[in-house]
Structures are given as structure tokens and as C-alpha cells.
Design a protein around this motif. Sequence first.
Motif, PDB file in Angstrom:
ATOM      1  N   THR A 114     -71.403  30.665  69.060  1.00  0.00           N
ATOM      2  CA  THR A 114     -70.410  31.562  68.462  1.00  0.00           C
ATOM      3  C   THR A 114     -69.414  32.035  69.506  1.00  0.00           C
ATOM      4  O   THR A 114     -68.208  32.111  69.245  1.00  0.00           O
ATOM      5  CB  THR A 114     -71.108  32.783  67.823  1.00  0.00           C
ATOM      6  OG1 THR A 114     -71.986  32.332  66.790  1.00  0.00           O
ATOM      7  CG2 THR A 114     -70.086  33.743  67.230  1.00  0.00           C
ATOM      8  N   VAL A 115     -69.908  32.356  70.715  1.00  0.00           N
ATOM      9  CA  VAL A 115     -69.019  32.786  71.796  1.00  0.00           C
ATOM     10  C   VAL A 115     -68.003  31.699  72.120  1.00  0.00           C
ATOM     11  O   VAL A 115     -66.801  31.961  72.267  1.00  0.00           O
ATOM     12  CB  VAL A 115     -69.837  33.151  73.058  1.00  0.00           C
ATOM     13  CG1 VAL A 115     -68.917  33.292  74.278  1.00  0.00           C
ATOM     14  CG2 VAL A 115     -70.600  34.451  72.836  1.00  0.00           C
ATOM     15  N   LEU A 116     -68.455  30.454  72.224  1.00  0.00           N
ATOM     16  CA  LEU A 116     -67.559  29.354  72.559  1.00  0.00           C
ATOM     17  C   LEU A 116     -66.542  29.099  71.451  1.00  0.00           C
ATOM     18  O   LEU A 116     -65.364  28.847  71.718  1.00  0.00           O
ATOM     19  CB  LEU A 116     -68.360  28.084  72.833  1.00  0.00           C
ATOM     20  CG  LEU A 116     -69.241  28.103  74.091  1.00  0.00           C
ATOM     21  CD1 LEU A 116     -70.032  26.800  74.208  1.00  0.00           C
ATOM     22  CD2 LEU A 116     -68.409  28.328  75.342  1.00  0.00           C
ATOM     23  N   GLU A 117     -66.994  29.169  70.200  1.00  0.00           N
ATOM     24  CA  GLU A 117     -66.075  28.974  69.084  1.00  0.00           C
ATOM     25  C   GLU A 117     -64.989  30.045  69.083  1.00  0.00           C
ATOM     26  O   GLU A 117     -63.808  29.749  68.897  1.00  0.00           O
ATOM     27  CB  GLU A 117     -66.849  28.996  67.766  1.00  0.00           C
ATOM     28  CG  GLU A 117     -67.730  27.772  67.545  1.00  0.00           C
ATOM     29  CD  GLU A 117     -68.569  27.895  66.292  1.00  0.00           C
ATOM     30  OE1 GLU A 117     -68.759  29.035  65.797  1.00  0.00           O
ATOM     31  OE2 GLU A 117     -69.045  26.860  65.785  1.00  0.00           O
ATOM     32  N   ASN A 118     -65.405  31.298  69.286  1.00  0.00           N
ATOM     33  CA  ASN A 118     -64.431  32.397  69.319  1.00  0.00           C
ATOM     34  C   ASN A 118     -63.474  32.249  70.491  1.00  0.00           C
ATOM     35  O   ASN A 118     -62.287  32.570  70.391  1.00  0.00           O
ATOM     36  CB  ASN A 118     -65.156  33.741  69.401  1.00  0.00           C
ATOM     37  CG  ASN A 118     -65.910  34.085  68.122  1.00  0.00           C
ATOM     38  OD1 ASN A 118     -65.623  33.526  67.065  1.00  0.00           O
ATOM     39  ND2 ASN A 118     -66.871  34.983  68.220  1.00  0.00           N
ATOM     40  N   LEU A 119     -64.002  31.754  71.613  1.00  0.00           N
ATOM     41  CA  LEU A 119     -63.177  31.601  72.806  1.00  0.00           C
ATOM     42  C   LEU A 119     -62.104  30.530  72.600  1.00  0.00           C
ATOM     43  O   LEU A 119     -60.949  30.709  72.988  1.00  0.00           O
ATOM     44  CB  LEU A 119     -64.057  31.243  74.002  1.00  0.00           C
ATOM     45  CG  LEU A 119     -63.405  31.250  75.386  1.00  0.00           C
ATOM     46  CD1 LEU A 119     -62.735  32.585  75.667  1.00  0.00           C
ATOM     47  CD2 LEU A 119     -64.438  30.946  76.458  1.00  0.00           C
ATOM     48  N   VAL A 120     -62.474  29.416  71.972  1.00  0.00           N
ATOM     49  CA  VAL A 120     -61.506  28.356  71.673  1.00  0.00           C
ATOM     50  C   VAL A 120     -60.413  28.893  70.752  1.00  0.00           C
ATOM     51  O   VAL A 120     -59.215  28.680  70.984  1.00  0.00           O
ATOM     52  CB  VAL A 120     -62.199  27.144  71.028  1.00  0.00           C
ATOM     53  CG1 VAL A 120     -61.166  26.161  70.478  1.00  0.00           C
ATOM     54  CG2 VAL A 120     -63.086  26.431  72.043  1.00  0.00           C
ATOM     55  N   VAL A 170     -56.229  23.637  72.719  1.00  0.00           N
ATOM     56  CA  VAL A 170     -57.399  23.392  73.546  1.00  0.00           C
ATOM     57  C   VAL A 170     -58.631  23.238  72.666  1.00  0.00           C
ATOM     58  O   VAL A 170     -58.677  23.725  71.535  1.00  0.00           O
ATOM     59  CB  VAL A 170     -57.631  24.540  74.568  1.00  0.00           C
ATOM     60  CG1 VAL A 170     -56.512  24.610  75.574  1.00  0.00           C
ATOM     61  CG2 VAL A 170     -57.805  25.884  73.857  1.00  0.00           C
ATOM     62  N   ARG A 171     -59.600  22.535  73.206  1.00  0.00           N
ATOM     63  CA  ARG A 171     -60.882  22.389  72.530  1.00  0.00           C
ATOM     64  C   ARG A 171     -61.939  22.155  73.596  1.00  0.00           C
ATOM     65  O   ARG A 171     -61.617  21.935  74.781  1.00  0.00           O
ATOM     66  CB  ARG A 171     -60.869  21.219  71.553  1.00  0.00           C
ATOM     67  CG  ARG A 171     -60.878  19.851  72.233  1.00  0.00           C
ATOM     68  CD  ARG A 171     -60.952  18.712  71.234  1.00  0.00           C
ATOM     69  NE  ARG A 171     -61.097  17.413  71.903  1.00  0.00           N
ATOM     70  CZ  ARG A 171     -61.136  16.244  71.287  1.00  0.00           C
ATOM     71  NH1 ARG A 171     -61.003  16.204  69.970  1.00  0.00           N
ATOM     72  NH2 ARG A 171     -61.287  15.116  71.964  1.00  0.00           N
ATOM     73  N   ILE A 172     -63.195  22.199  73.198  1.00  0.00           N
ATOM     74  CA  ILE A 172     -64.306  21.875  74.091  1.00  0.00           C
ATOM     75  C   ILE A 172     -64.890  20.545  73.638  1.00  0.00           C
ATOM     76  O   ILE A 172     -65.282  20.404  72.477  1.00  0.00           O
ATOM     77  CB  ILE A 172     -65.382  22.968  74.071  1.00  0.00           C
ATOM     78  CG1 ILE A 172     -64.797  24.298  74.574  1.00  0.00           C
ATOM     79  CG2 ILE A 172     -66.579  22.569  74.935  1.00  0.00           C
ATOM     80  CD1 ILE A 172     -65.747  25.468  74.438  1.00  0.00           C
ATOM     81  N   THR A 219     -69.233  25.865  79.775  1.00  0.00           N
ATOM     82  CA  THR A 219     -70.481  26.608  79.697  1.00  0.00           C
ATOM     83  C   THR A 219     -70.780  27.444  80.923  1.00  0.00           C
ATOM     84  O   THR A 219     -71.566  28.377  80.858  1.00  0.00           O
ATOM     85  CB  THR A 219     -71.657  25.641  79.469  1.00  0.00           C
ATOM     86  OG1 THR A 219     -71.649  24.651  80.501  1.00  0.00           O
ATOM     87  CG2 THR A 219     -71.522  24.960  78.116  1.00  0.00           C
ATOM     88  N   GLY A 220     -70.181  27.150  82.063  1.00  0.00           N
ATOM     89  CA  GLY A 220     -70.472  27.929  83.266  1.00  0.00           C
ATOM     90  C   GLY A 220     -71.900  27.698  83.720  1.00  0.00           C
ATOM     91  O   GLY A 220     -72.632  26.870  83.198  1.00  0.00           O
ATOM     92  N   LYS A 221     -72.284  28.433  84.711  1.00  0.00           N
ATOM     93  CA  LYS A 221     -73.635  28.307  85.239  1.00  0.00           C
ATOM     94  C   LYS A 221     -74.616  29.092  84.390  1.00  0.00           C
ATOM     95  O   LYS A 221     -74.315  30.147  83.879  1.00  0.00           O
ATOM     96  CB  LYS A 221     -73.701  28.822  86.687  1.00  0.00           C
ATOM     97  CG  LYS A 221     -72.844  28.013  87.654  1.00  0.00           C
ATOM     98  CD  LYS A 221     -72.951  28.574  89.050  1.00  0.00           C
ATOM     99  CE  LYS A 221     -72.110  27.757  90.029  1.00  0.00           C
ATOM    100  NZ  LYS A 221     -72.204  28.292  91.404  1.00  0.00           N
TER     101      LYS A 221
END
Length: 260
Positions: free
Chosen positions: A38-44, A160-162, A187-189
Motif C-alpha cells: 500500500t505504501v508503494l502504491e500510494n508513493l507511485v 513513474v512506476r515500479i 524498496t530500500g534496505k
Amino acid sequence: MKAIKSILLTAILTLMAPAFTACTDYQDEIDALDYRITVLENLVNQMNLDLESMQTIVEVMETNDYITNVTENSEGYIITFNKAGAIVIKDGTDGRDGRDGTDAQTPNISVKQGEDGLWYWALNGEWITNTNGEKIRANGKDGKDGRDGKDGKDAVSPQVRINEETSVWEISVDGGVSWMTTGTSATGKDGKDGADGKDGKDGKDGADGKDGANGKDGADGKNGNQFFSSINYEVNEEGEFMVIVTKSGQTFRIPIYKNS
């Protein structure tokens, strides 16, 4: 994003397989995975909105537009321009680190002013170019015979996308037809696991003591704005202005003329 979730879930369940006989309750891990997705989706989504807002700001600067209204709330600012419409810029405060690396890294996309005085998109400080090697405009094409060019005719707002397989940020400058890597992992560390709990003492009548619970991960961090650094009001003898600063160092000073 569904593919990313499927990949991560499969990896987690594979690692957990040997321990299923000892413990079958992995709801916490599944909930944490759902949170991270959810965090990644919101960030995109937010990154793409910020890029559109940045394009509007460049247009405002090029057309000498001005601000007619600013509304501030807990999320940030709603800025309305006389000709360009409204944009939303979230609070520029940096987010704190989240658990398990959920404070994803983001690519350094910015705008730069060329020698011709026009604005172009850049990635990590370098011009973004199309297949012909031409820089990508961030503002509309100048009109002929003194007339204003149509908004966005030559301008492109990057998307942008992941990447679902590599978890690396990608950027498109042709409306999503093709994508190129930014070299930045989303994703970072991973965060450090909590320390294992101590074994319990042996119970009476020969019963074994229970193992202590695993240590819990740290609290989730909130994600801050990934594109804009600060927004401030400025009032001087010339009038009232809003100063918008990007994280790449660009400063845009836009006049405010509120409707009476």
C-alpha cells in the motif's frame, strides 16, 4: 502492483515453510506485506501527481500566471492559479524511516532551465532525452507571431512506476508506451528484525517452559513529500508571494493576487 505483492508473498511463504509445523499464525507478516504494498502504491500515485504539479508550476512561470487562492490543511496546500487551475502540494516535511524498509527510495527527477530559457526534465541532474536525443520539454511550446502556444503542446509530464519484477523505479516520457530504468530501488534496505525473546523457565512437574515471543519491529514511519522541499509565504514591498522549493534545489517565486 498485484504482481509485486504476489512475488513478495511467495518469497515470504517460501522462507516460512520450514517453520509451519511450529507456528501457523503469520497474520502479522501478511499484514506487514499488505502495508508495504500500500505504501508503494500510494508513493507511485503521489509521485505522478507531483510531476503534474511541477509541470503546472513551470507553465505558470512561463506564462506569468499568478495565484488567486491558497488553502492550507493538514495534508498541505491547495494552490489555485488564475489560468492554470489548481494543484495540490503535500507538506514537504521528510518522512521518518518506516519499519522493514517501507520508507522507499525515490528517483531524483527535477526540472532544469536550458540555455534557451526553457525548462526541461532531468534525472539525477542529467537531461532526460527521447529516442532522438532531444531534451524533454517541461513547458508548452512558444507561440508564433506573439501568440501564446497551446498548453502542453510540446511539453510532457513524465510518468513513474515500479517495475514488478525488479522493484526498481522506471520513468516514461511517451505516455507509458516505453519505460527506462532510473537505477533507484523502490524498496530500500530492510529494517532490522527485533531481538528474539528469552526462553521461559521450566515449568513445574517437568513441563517445558514456553519460548519468549519474538521482538516487534519498530513503529511505521510516515512518508513525507518526495518532490517538494518547502512552501513559504513571502511579503515585501513588491507584494505577496508563494515560494516553492524543490528537493533538487529549484526555487519558484509566484505572486499572489487574491480575489476581493
